[in-house]
Design a protein around this motif. Structure first.
Motif, PDB file in Angstrom:
ATOM      1  N   ALA B  54      10.317  -5.840  -7.919  1.00 49.90           N
ATOM      2  CA  ALA B  54      11.284  -4.760  -8.134  1.00 49.90           C
ATOM      3  C   ALA B  54      11.520  -4.555  -9.629  1.00 49.90           C
ATOM      4  CB  ALA B  54      12.607  -5.079  -7.429  1.00 49.90           C
ATOM      5  N   GLN B  55      11.719  -5.651 -10.319  1.00 54.99           N
ATOM      6  CA  GLN B  55      11.989  -5.576 -11.746  1.00 54.99           C
ATOM      7  C   GLN B  55      10.796  -4.987 -12.508  1.00 54.99           C
ATOM      8  OE1 GLN B  55      11.753  -9.276 -13.572  1.00 54.99           O
ATOM      9  NE2 GLN B  55      12.840  -8.682 -15.465  1.00 54.99           N
ATOM     10  N   ALA B  56       9.591  -5.418 -12.125  1.00 53.80           N
ATOM     11  CA  ALA B  56       8.393  -4.909 -12.799  1.00 53.80           C
ATOM     12  C   ALA B  56       8.247  -3.406 -12.594  1.00 53.80           C
ATOM     13  CB  ALA B  56       7.160  -5.642 -12.288  1.00 53.80           C
ATOM     14  N   LEU B  57       8.501  -2.943 -11.368  1.00 58.42           N
ATOM     15  CA  LEU B  57       8.376  -1.513 -11.082  1.00 58.42           C
ATOM     16  C   LEU B  57       9.449  -0.713 -11.810  1.00 58.42           C
ATOM     17  CD1 LEU B  57       7.573  -1.640  -7.250  1.00 58.42           C
ATOM     18  CD2 LEU B  57       5.989  -1.169  -9.130  1.00 58.42           C
ATOM     19  N   TYR B  58      10.651  -1.269 -11.824  1.00 60.59           N
ATOM     20  CA  TYR B  58      11.761  -0.603 -12.517  1.00 60.59           C
ATOM     21  C   TYR B  58      11.395  -0.340 -13.978  1.00 60.59           C
ATOM     22  CZ  TYR B  58      16.469   0.415 -14.157  1.00 60.59           C
ATOM     23  OH  TYR B  58      17.571   1.025 -14.707  1.00 60.59           O
ATOM     24  N   LYS B  59      10.816  -1.354 -14.602  1.00 58.49           N
ATOM     25  CA  LYS B  59      10.440  -1.248 -16.011  1.00 58.49           C
ATOM     26  C   LYS B  59       9.267  -0.313 -16.218  1.00 58.49           C
ATOM     27  CE  LYS B  59      11.258  -5.571 -18.505  1.00 58.49           C
ATOM     28  NZ  LYS B  59      10.490  -6.753 -18.898  1.00 58.49           N
ATOM     29  N   ARG B  60       8.244  -0.471 -15.383  1.00 56.51           N
ATOM     30  CA  ARG B  60       6.998   0.254 -15.606  1.00 56.51           C
ATOM     31  C   ARG B  60       7.125   1.750 -15.337  1.00 56.51           C
ATOM     32  NH1 ARG B  60       1.567  -0.555 -16.252  1.00 56.51           N
ATOM     33  NH2 ARG B  60       0.230   0.959 -15.207  1.00 56.51           N
ATOM     34  N   PHE B  61       7.991   2.106 -14.410  1.00 54.01           N
ATOM     35  CA  PHE B  61       8.132   3.523 -14.030  1.00 54.01           C
ATOM     36  C   PHE B  61       9.557   3.996 -14.297  1.00 54.01           C
ATOM     37  CE2 PHE B  61       4.820   1.720 -11.221  1.00 54.01           C
ATOM     38  CZ  PHE B  61       3.756   2.486 -11.642  1.00 54.01           C
ATOM     39  N   PRO B  62       9.881   4.243 -15.570  1.00 56.74           N
ATOM     40  CA  PRO B  62      11.272   4.499 -15.935  1.00 56.74           C
ATOM     41  C   PRO B  62      11.848   5.788 -15.367  1.00 56.74           C
ATOM     42  CG  PRO B  62       9.848   4.629 -17.868  1.00 56.74           C
ATOM     43  CD  PRO B  62       8.990   4.193 -16.740  1.00 56.74           C
ATOM     44  N   SER B  63      10.988   6.674 -14.857  1.00 58.35           N
ATOM     45  CA  SER B  63      11.603   7.905 -14.349  1.00 58.35           C
ATOM     46  C   SER B  63      11.269   8.156 -12.878  1.00 58.35           C
ATOM     47  CB  SER B  63      11.191   9.092 -15.223  1.00 58.35           C
ATOM     48  OG  SER B  63       9.790   9.142 -15.294  1.00 58.35           O
ATOM     49  N   VAL B  64      10.769   7.151 -12.205  1.00 58.71           N
ATOM     50  CA  VAL B  64      10.445   7.308 -10.787  1.00 58.71           C
ATOM     51  C   VAL B  64      11.692   7.027  -9.952  1.00 58.71           C
ATOM     52  CG1 VAL B  64       9.171   6.194  -8.906  1.00 58.71           C
ATOM     53  CG2 VAL B  64       7.978   6.838 -11.010  1.00 58.71           C
ATOM     54  N   PRO B  65      11.987   7.920  -9.004  1.00 57.38           N
ATOM     55  CA  PRO B  65      13.209   7.727  -8.215  1.00 57.38           C
ATOM     56  C   PRO B  65      13.117   6.513  -7.285  1.00 57.38           C
ATOM     57  CG  PRO B  65      11.988   9.648  -7.442  1.00 57.38           C
ATOM     58  CD  PRO B  65      11.310   9.177  -8.677  1.00 57.38           C
ATOM     59  N   GLU B  66      14.283   6.094  -6.856  1.00 55.87           N
ATOM     60  CA  GLU B  66      14.438   4.873  -6.058  1.00 55.87           C
ATOM     61  C   GLU B  66      13.569   4.854  -4.807  1.00 55.87           C
ATOM     62  OE1 GLU B  66      15.964   3.064  -2.533  1.00 55.87           O
ATOM     63  OE2 GLU B  66      16.425   5.148  -3.029  1.00 55.87           O
ATOM     64  N   GLY B  67      13.490   5.978  -4.100  1.00 58.59           N
ATOM     65  CA  GLY B  67      12.726   6.018  -2.853  1.00 58.59           C
ATOM     66  C   GLY B  67      11.262   5.643  -3.065  1.00 58.59           C
ATOM     67  N   LYS B  68      10.704   6.156  -4.149  1.00 62.41           N
ATOM     68  CA  LYS B  68       9.307   5.857  -4.453  1.00 62.41           C
ATOM     69  C   LYS B  68       9.144   4.409  -4.894  1.00 62.41           C
ATOM     70  CE  LYS B  68       6.772   9.944  -5.464  1.00 62.41           C
ATOM     71  NZ  LYS B  68       6.641  11.052  -6.406  1.00 62.41           N
ATOM     72  N   LEU B  69      10.082   3.923  -5.670  1.00 60.72           N
ATOM     73  CA  LEU B  69      10.026   2.512  -6.081  1.00 60.72           C
ATOM     74  C   LEU B  69      10.016   1.616  -4.838  1.00 60.72           C
ATOM     75  CD1 LEU B  69      12.606   2.416  -9.051  1.00 60.72           C
ATOM     76  CD2 LEU B  69      10.111   2.444  -9.213  1.00 60.72           C
ATOM     77  N   THR B  70      10.869   1.946  -3.882  1.00 59.47           N
ATOM     78  CA  THR B  70      10.954   1.151  -2.659  1.00 59.47           C
ATOM     79  C   THR B  70       9.626   1.158  -1.918  1.00 59.47           C
ATOM     80  OG1 THR B  70      13.309   1.633  -2.473  1.00 59.47           O
ATOM     81  CG2 THR B  70      12.200   0.908  -0.467  1.00 59.47           C
ATOM     82  N   ARG B  71       9.009   2.346  -1.832  1.00 55.77           N
ATOM     83  CA  ARG B  71       7.721   2.434  -1.140  1.00 55.77           C
ATOM     84  C   ARG B  71       6.641   1.643  -1.862  1.00 55.77           C
ATOM     85  NH1 ARG B  71       8.901   7.696   0.144  1.00 55.77           N
ATOM     86  NH2 ARG B  71       7.776   8.527  -1.630  1.00 55.77           N
ATOM     87  N   MET B  72       6.628   1.762  -3.194  1.00 55.28           N
ATOM     88  CA  MET B  72       5.618   1.033  -3.957  1.00 55.28           C
ATOM     89  C   MET B  72       5.816  -0.471  -3.788  1.00 55.28           C
ATOM     90  SD  MET B  72       4.851   3.139  -7.471  1.00 55.28           S
ATOM     91  CE  MET B  72       6.468   3.481  -8.112  1.00 55.28           C
ATOM     92  N   ARG B  73       7.061  -0.878  -3.776  1.00 54.04           N
ATOM     93  CA  ARG B  73       7.317  -2.303  -3.594  1.00 54.04           C
ATOM     94  C   ARG B  73       6.818  -2.775  -2.230  1.00 54.04           C
ATOM     95  NH1 ARG B  73      12.776  -5.940  -3.705  1.00 54.04           N
ATOM     96  NH2 ARG B  73      13.449  -4.469  -2.134  1.00 54.04           N
ATOM     97  N   SER B  74       7.079  -1.995  -1.180  1.00 51.52           N
ATOM     98  CA  SER B  74       6.593  -2.389   0.152  1.00 51.52           C
ATOM     99  C   SER B  74       5.086  -2.592   0.148  1.00 51.52           C
ATOM    100  CB  SER B  74       6.905  -1.319   1.189  1.00 51.52           C
ATOM    101  OG  SER B  74       8.257  -1.039   1.189  1.00 51.52           O
ATOM    102  N   THR B  75       4.381  -1.664  -0.505  1.00 48.91           N
ATOM    103  CA  THR B  75       2.928  -1.785  -0.562  1.00 48.91           C
ATOM    104  C   THR B  75       2.518  -3.095  -1.233  1.00 48.91           C
ATOM    105  OG1 THR B  75       2.868   0.591  -0.866  1.00 48.91           O
ATOM    106  CG2 THR B  75       0.829  -0.598  -1.319  1.00 48.91           C
ATOM    107  N   LEU B  76       3.217  -3.434  -2.299  1.00 52.34           N
ATOM    108  CA  LEU B  76       2.816  -4.616  -3.074  1.00 52.34           C
ATOM    109  C   LEU B  76       3.143  -5.929  -2.376  1.00 52.34           C
ATOM    110  CD1 LEU B  76       3.897  -3.469  -6.651  1.00 52.34           C
ATOM    111  CD2 LEU B  76       1.557  -3.747  -5.822  1.00 52.34           C
ATOM    112  N   VAL B  77       4.202  -5.953  -1.580  1.00 47.66           N
ATOM    113  CA  VAL B  77       4.611  -7.242  -1.009  1.00 47.66           C
ATOM    114  C   VAL B  77       4.295  -7.357   0.491  1.00 47.66           C
ATOM    115  CG1 VAL B  77       6.458  -7.458  -2.701  1.00 47.66           C
ATOM    116  CG2 VAL B  77       6.990  -6.581  -0.444  1.00 47.66           C
TER     117      VAL B  77
END
Lengths: 227, 227
Positions: B54-77
């Motif tokens: 979560a922290q890595a995605l938050y940093k790497r994608f500073p303007s991506v909304p929460e919903g997309k971050l959540t989806r990307m995290r699901s894919t990764l874990v």
């Protein structure tokens, strides 16, 4: 008197004072109010909270199996608990909401407060790092963690749903079997759980009426907790 | 030659060598094999992984909304990704399994490897703390994080389910409308998704056939990923 701190009670409750008040303000800003809202911070805070609580439970209950740890963690980090903690810290009064949300009461407001609490934790993490955030979380959650009893039988979903609705003075759910299929000894039941505040019934499926009802109640609880 | 290290490839992949080999062994022990198994470590590892990603995605994608971050995290874990990483690190060969599980192949084995990977991360966390574990995770996941494209349209559940089954050379799912209720403009569709490896069809509900099928596919994917 100048400089009255409107965040005094919040800082007090958190045991943490923000250096960057703009960051705190963002954590308190619902997406209906401004472009710089708290959803990304909430994403971060949710992850930090989950991690800190998992670690605390792992340590505190050295012989409790994983399934129970998972259930205890859900109880501690669910929306309802977050909203309670948020209310205790005046988060409700400090929220920045858009015109549409200002009038929203009850359950909707609780879920906005819960999200803001997570966003505040995310903001602390950004500003002060993991150790400080862990301290804040453990202080806030301390009494709830101490009250946990791993031997307590977890309440079933129908009971919890009933208690949830009663505590909000809402009418009780009505369960209805809408379908039974399969042969005598291999039947599948489909049950609808009707709740007045929900536009559609929640559905559950199971090999018995009881199981299908429990699943429908679980789905309803999940929806109520996420709304 | 003495002291050939059977964990050499694993240590190499992780970029981490356990000081306490017993702890590593526990992380590799399925519950079918011994009383001291890896489920509690998995609980811990899952939380640490979720947080670090979560922290890595938050940093790497500073303007991506929460919903997309959540989806990307699901894919990764998700289990599949964990199993891939586990295979690359020889986790499959190092597992300690009970007699019943030794013969289990394919999908079941993947999910055991995925769980062991999480347990290994939990064990590193216990032994070496947050910062070291975060380094290990970021190194392991680096290429997958770099490959993420937040603008990529997320594949819908039916497509993902089809790809999942095809990649395992399994027959494609069959969708069946089992119920339509409600009036003309407010209908509810209930769909079953039949998958050969599953004893029961997975169910989905929605206001259109398409939505109900997507939900059934999502439920099937979730079940396949957790099994």
């Amino acid at each position: 008197m100048i400089g009255i701190d409107r965040y005094a009670r919040l800082s007090d409750r958190l045991g943490y004072r923000f250096a960057d008040v703009e960051l705190l303000k963002q954590a308190l800003t619902h997406r209906s109010a401004a472009k710089e809202h708290n959803e990304r911070l909430e994403f971060l805070g949710d992850a930090v909270l989950g991690m800190v609580v998992a670690q605390a439970l792992y340590k505190r209950f050295p012989s409790v199996p994983e399934g129970k740890l998972t259930r205890m963690r859900s109880t501690l980090v669910k929306g309802e608990t977050l909203a309670e903690l948020g209310r205790e810290a005046d988060v409700g009064e400090l929220l920045k909401l858009g015109p549409g949300e200002l009038k929203s009461g009850g359950h909707r407001r609780s879920s906005i407060i819960a999200d803001a609490m997570e966003a505040i934790l995310g903001a602390i993490y950004l500003e002060a790092g993991m150790d400080t955030t862990a301290e804040v979380i453990l202080r806030l959650w301390q009494s709830r963690i101490e009250r946990l009893d791993p031997n307590e039988h977890p309440k079933d979903a129908k009971t919890r749903l009933q208690e949830f609705l009663q505590s909000r003075k809402l009418p009780l759910p009505v369960y209805e079997v809408v379908d039974i299929s399969g042969k005598d000894h291999d039947q599948t039941f489909v049950v609808h759980c009707h709740i007045e505040s929900m536009a559609k019934p929640m559905q559950g499926t199971g090999t018995s009426r009881r199981k299908a009802e429990q699943q429908a109640a679980r789905n309803a609880l999940e929806k109520l907790d996420n709304d």
